[in-house]
Write a protein that holds these residues in place. Structure first.
Motif, PDB file in Angstrom:
ATOM      1  N   LYS A 158     -19.778  35.479  -2.401  1.00  0.00           N
ATOM      2  CA  LYS A 158     -18.748  34.605  -1.799  1.00  0.00           C
ATOM      3  C   LYS A 158     -17.398  35.303  -1.699  1.00  0.00           C
ATOM      4  CE  LYS A 158     -20.785  30.192  -2.943  1.00  0.00           C
ATOM      5  NZ  LYS A 158     -21.144  29.555  -4.217  1.00  0.00           N
ATOM      6  N   ALA A 159     -17.168  36.308  -2.530  1.00  0.00           N
ATOM      7  CA  ALA A 159     -15.888  37.040  -2.505  1.00  0.00           C
ATOM      8  C   ALA A 159     -16.074  38.420  -1.890  1.00  0.00           C
ATOM      9  CB  ALA A 159     -15.339  37.148  -3.920  1.00  0.00           C
ATOM     10  N   MET A 160     -17.117  38.590  -1.057  1.00  0.00           N
ATOM     11  CA  MET A 160     -17.362  39.887  -0.408  1.00  0.00           C
ATOM     12  C   MET A 160     -17.479  41.009  -1.441  1.00  0.00           C
ATOM     13  SD  MET A 160     -17.386  39.822   2.891  1.00  0.00           S
ATOM     14  CE  MET A 160     -16.896  39.021   4.342  1.00  0.00           C
ATOM     15  N   ASN A 161     -18.003  40.669  -2.607  1.00  0.00           N
ATOM     16  CA  ASN A 161     -18.141  41.651  -3.707  1.00  0.00           C
ATOM     17  C   ASN A 161     -16.809  42.301  -4.080  1.00  0.00           C
ATOM     18  OD1 ASN A 161     -20.886  41.246  -4.092  1.00  0.00           O
ATOM     19  ND2 ASN A 161     -21.457  42.772  -2.564  1.00  0.00           N
ATOM     20  N   ALA A 162     -15.718  41.537  -3.981  1.00  0.00           N
ATOM     21  CA  ALA A 162     -14.413  42.070  -4.417  1.00  0.00           C
ATOM     22  C   ALA A 162     -14.564  42.507  -5.873  1.00  0.00           C
ATOM     23  CB  ALA A 162     -13.339  41.006  -4.279  1.00  0.00           C
ATOM     24  N   LEU A 163     -13.941  43.648  -6.165  1.00  0.00           N
ATOM     25  CA  LEU A 163     -14.161  44.310  -7.462  1.00  0.00           C
ATOM     26  C   LEU A 163     -13.153  43.787  -8.490  1.00  0.00           C
ATOM     27  CD1 LEU A 163     -14.551  47.852  -5.859  1.00  0.00           C
ATOM     28  CD2 LEU A 163     -16.416  46.361  -6.627  1.00  0.00           C
ATOM     29  N   ASN A 164     -13.555  42.760  -9.240  1.00  0.00           N
ATOM     30  CA  ASN A 164     -12.679  42.297 -10.319  1.00  0.00           C
ATOM     31  C   ASN A 164     -13.041  43.059 -11.603  1.00  0.00           C
ATOM     32  OD1 ASN A 164     -15.069  41.152 -11.117  1.00  0.00           O
ATOM     33  ND2 ASN A 164     -14.401  39.029 -10.978  1.00  0.00           N
ATOM     34  N   ARG A 165     -12.268  42.802 -12.644  1.00  0.00           N
ATOM     35  CA  ARG A 165     -12.501  43.543 -13.900  1.00  0.00           C
ATOM     36  C   ARG A 165     -13.912  43.348 -14.423  1.00  0.00           C
ATOM     37  NH1 ARG A 165      -8.065  45.651 -16.075  1.00  0.00           N
ATOM     38  NH2 ARG A 165      -6.156  44.935 -15.095  1.00  0.00           N
ATOM     39  N   GLY A 166     -14.391  42.090 -14.366  1.00  0.00           N
ATOM     40  CA  GLY A 166     -15.730  41.786 -14.895  1.00  0.00           C
ATOM     41  C   GLY A 166     -16.793  42.599 -14.171  1.00  0.00           C
TER      42      GLY A 166
ATOM     43  N   ALA B 208     -18.471  46.344  -0.833  1.00  0.00           N
ATOM     44  CA  ALA B 208     -17.389  45.728  -1.612  1.00  0.00           C
ATOM     45  C   ALA B 208     -16.114  45.777  -0.771  1.00  0.00           C
ATOM     46  CB  ALA B 208     -17.179  46.450  -2.930  1.00  0.00           C
ATOM     47  N   ALA B 209     -15.422  44.618  -0.691  1.00  0.00           N
ATOM     48  CA  ALA B 209     -14.213  44.535   0.152  1.00  0.00           C
ATOM     49  C   ALA B 209     -12.964  44.939  -0.611  1.00  0.00           C
ATOM     50  CB  ALA B 209     -14.073  43.133   0.727  1.00  0.00           C
ATOM     51  N   GLY B 210     -13.130  45.758  -1.644  1.00  0.00           N
ATOM     52  CA  GLY B 210     -11.951  46.297  -2.338  1.00  0.00           C
ATOM     53  C   GLY B 210     -11.702  45.656  -3.677  1.00  0.00           C
ATOM     54  N   ALA B 211     -10.635  46.107  -4.313  1.00  0.00           N
ATOM     55  CA  ALA B 211     -10.221  45.492  -5.577  1.00  0.00           C
ATOM     56  C   ALA B 211      -9.929  44.023  -5.298  1.00  0.00           C
ATOM     57  CB  ALA B 211      -8.983  46.201  -6.099  1.00  0.00           C
ATOM     58  N   ASP B 212     -10.087  43.174  -6.332  1.00  0.00           N
ATOM     59  CA  ASP B 212      -9.883  41.734  -6.155  1.00  0.00           C
ATOM     60  C   ASP B 212      -8.391  41.445  -5.998  1.00  0.00           C
ATOM     61  OD1 ASP B 212      -9.517  38.952  -6.525  1.00  0.00           O
ATOM     62  OD2 ASP B 212     -11.487  38.847  -7.470  1.00  0.00           O
ATOM     63  N   ILE B 213      -7.994  41.124  -4.767  1.00  0.00           N
ATOM     64  CA  ILE B 213      -6.573  40.937  -4.444  1.00  0.00           C
ATOM     65  C   ILE B 213      -6.008  39.743  -5.219  1.00  0.00           C
ATOM     66  CG2 ILE B 213      -4.926  40.469  -2.567  1.00  0.00           C
ATOM     67  CD1 ILE B 213      -7.050  41.824  -0.664  1.00  0.00           C
ATOM     68  N   LYS B 214      -6.849  38.697  -5.383  1.00  0.00           N
ATOM     69  CA  LYS B 214      -6.360  37.483  -6.079  1.00  0.00           C
ATOM     70  C   LYS B 214      -6.086  37.781  -7.551  1.00  0.00           C
ATOM     71  CE  LYS B 214      -8.871  34.779  -2.693  1.00  0.00           C
ATOM     72  NZ  LYS B 214     -10.189  34.268  -2.341  1.00  0.00           N
ATOM     73  N   GLU B 215      -6.895  38.673  -8.137  1.00  0.00           N
ATOM     74  CA  GLU B 215      -6.715  39.031  -9.552  1.00  0.00           C
ATOM     75  C   GLU B 215      -5.471  39.923  -9.737  1.00  0.00           C
ATOM     76  OE1 GLU B 215     -10.236  39.926 -12.519  1.00  0.00           O
ATOM     77  OE2 GLU B 215      -9.546  41.829 -11.699  1.00  0.00           O
ATOM     78  N   MET B 216      -5.173  40.712  -8.675  1.00  0.00           N
ATOM     79  CA  MET B 216      -4.144  41.749  -8.773  1.00  0.00           C
ATOM     80  C   MET B 216      -2.756  41.263  -8.343  1.00  0.00           C
ATOM     81  SD  MET B 216      -5.218  45.398  -7.041  1.00  0.00           S
ATOM     82  CE  MET B 216      -5.317  44.598  -5.481  1.00  0.00           C
ATOM     83  N   ALA B 217      -2.746  40.179  -7.532  1.00  0.00           N
ATOM     84  CA  ALA B 217      -1.529  39.813  -6.779  1.00  0.00           C
ATOM     85  C   ALA B 217      -0.281  39.662  -7.652  1.00  0.00           C
ATOM     86  CB  ALA B 217      -1.782  38.540  -5.973  1.00  0.00           C
ATOM     87  N   GLY B 218      -0.421  39.048  -8.848  1.00  0.00           N
ATOM     88  CA  GLY B 218       0.776  38.758  -9.645  1.00  0.00           C
ATOM     89  C   GLY B 218       1.110  39.820 -10.676  1.00  0.00           C
ATOM     90  N   ALA B 219       0.392  40.942 -10.650  1.00  0.00           N
ATOM     91  CA  ALA B 219       0.558  41.930 -11.733  1.00  0.00           C
ATOM     92  C   ALA B 219       1.874  42.688 -11.629  1.00  0.00           C
ATOM     93  CB  ALA B 219      -0.606  42.915 -11.696  1.00  0.00           C
ATOM     94  N   THR B 220       2.442  43.030 -12.785  1.00  0.00           N
ATOM     95  CA  THR B 220       3.619  43.896 -12.823  1.00  0.00           C
ATOM     96  C   THR B 220       3.131  45.330 -13.047  1.00  0.00           C
ATOM     97  OG1 THR B 220       3.808  43.759 -15.211  1.00  0.00           O
ATOM     98  CG2 THR B 220       4.964  42.057 -13.928  1.00  0.00           C
ATOM     99  N   PRO B 221       3.967  46.333 -12.756  1.00  0.00           N
ATOM    100  CA  PRO B 221       3.538  47.719 -13.023  1.00  0.00           C
ATOM    101  C   PRO B 221       3.157  47.910 -14.484  1.00  0.00           C
ATOM    102  CG  PRO B 221       5.579  47.695 -11.750  1.00  0.00           C
ATOM    103  CD  PRO B 221       5.285  46.269 -12.119  1.00  0.00           C
ATOM    104  N   ALA B 222       3.913  47.284 -15.401  1.00  0.00           N
ATOM    105  CA  ALA B 222       3.620  47.446 -16.830  1.00  0.00           C
ATOM    106  C   ALA B 222       2.241  46.878 -17.155  1.00  0.00           C
ATOM    107  CB  ALA B 222       4.693  46.749 -17.658  1.00  0.00           C
TER     108      ALA B 222
END
Ligand code: CAA
Length: 257
Positions: free
Chosen positions: A23-31, A62-76
């Motif tokens: 359903k998420a185009m095999n987006a690559l989340n951490r899990g 795979a349609a890339g890293a999971d954008i929803k998981e990454m969107a709010g991340a800070t560089p730290a």
């Protein structure tokens, strides 16, 4: 072992990992990345396995890293919890890994396929590094591996302007090894992996290491490294066996020693 985001199984001496987030185009989340690497590490440590295949489904590798998981991340946060290390872990697998790509292989998905040792593609495969559309750049090797694979001119178009490659283009430019109809892609990938898995195991690993050294060493250092690996293989039983089998016109019986 049961997993949440992947399916893992074996066929003969081939270990197969299939991404399973349709359903998420095999987006690559951490899990998904963590399970994939755990499964590949387990196959790498298993003497009954000689080669691995990594695949998605027909619509998306795979349609890339999971954008929803990454969107709010800070560089730290990105530094503290280095997601991209999973792509580095793939580099450390010692047995050959073949990516079987059907549909989209985008961003981190394309980078994951390129971190494998060979890519076989379906006629519907599309390769791209569209991170520019998100206001970022590739972070898991895309700028380096794509440029080495297809050359600067095309890599610039893909990475600066989001151009996708079709399977035929990817084949023509040397990114993929072979192209098959989607219905037989996985079967053909497993067949190729089976051929590799039947080869002399120690030589197979060192051959992979020597080719990959091209990406990491100068020509002079790479040639010296190759020479050392070549001489080292003369200490293996498989070298004695392989040469004796040739001389006596019989099939070699590899021991992996
Ligand atoms: N992350 C999270 N979710 C994703 C995703 C991704 N990378 N790609 C697709 N999805 C999700 C969509 O959000 C959608 O979910 P919902 O149904 O909940 O809305 C679902 O998968 C299906 O996607 P679409 O509706 O967009 O399907 P489509 O057929 O219209 O388009 C696509 C397919 C062209 C692959 C499009 O989804 C797309 O462009 N995806 C993003 C590709 C991308 O930008 N990848 C790079 C990510 S960044 C990266 O990878 C950084 C790095 O270098 C490590």
């Amino acid at each position: 072992m049961t997993y949440e985001y992947i399916l893992a199984r074996t066929e003969g001496r081939v270990g197969i990992v299939q991404f399973n987030r349709p359903k998420a185009m095999n987006a690559l989340n951490r899990g998904l990345m963590s399970e994939t690497m755990d499964a590949l590490d387990a196959f790498d440590a298993d003497d009954a396995i000689g080669c691995m295949v990594v695949a998605g489904n027909e619509r998306a590798f795979a349609a890339g890293a999971d954008i929803k998981e990454m969107a709010g991340a800070t560089p730290a946060q990105m530094l503290d919890n280095p997601f991209i290390d999973y792509w580095d872990r793939l580099r450390k697998i010692s047995k050959p890994v073949i990516a079987a790509v059907s549909g989209y292989a985008l961003g981190g998905g394309c980078e994951l396929a390129m971190a494998c040792d060979m890519i076989v593609a379906s006629e519907t495969a599309r390769f791209g590094q569209p991170e520019i559309n998100l206001g970022i750049i590739p972070g898991a090797g895309g700028t380096q591996r794509m440029t080495l694979a297809v050359g600067k001119a095309l890599a610039m178009e893909m990475i600066l302007n989001g151009r996708f490659l079709t399977a035929d283009e990817a084949y023509k430019f040397g990114l993929v090894n072979r192209v098959f109809p989607a219905e037989v892609l996985l079967e053909e990938a497993v067949k190729l992996a089976g051929e590799l898995a039947a080869r002399a195991p120690v030589a197979l690993r060192l051959a992979k290491e020597a080719v990959n050294a091209v990406y990491e060493m100068s020509l002079q250092a790479g040639l010296a490294h190759e020479r050392r690996l070549f001489y080292m293989l003369f200490s293996t039983e498989d070298q004695t066996e392989g040469m004796d089998a040739f001389i006596n016109k019989r099939k070699a019986n590899w021991q992996g020693k």
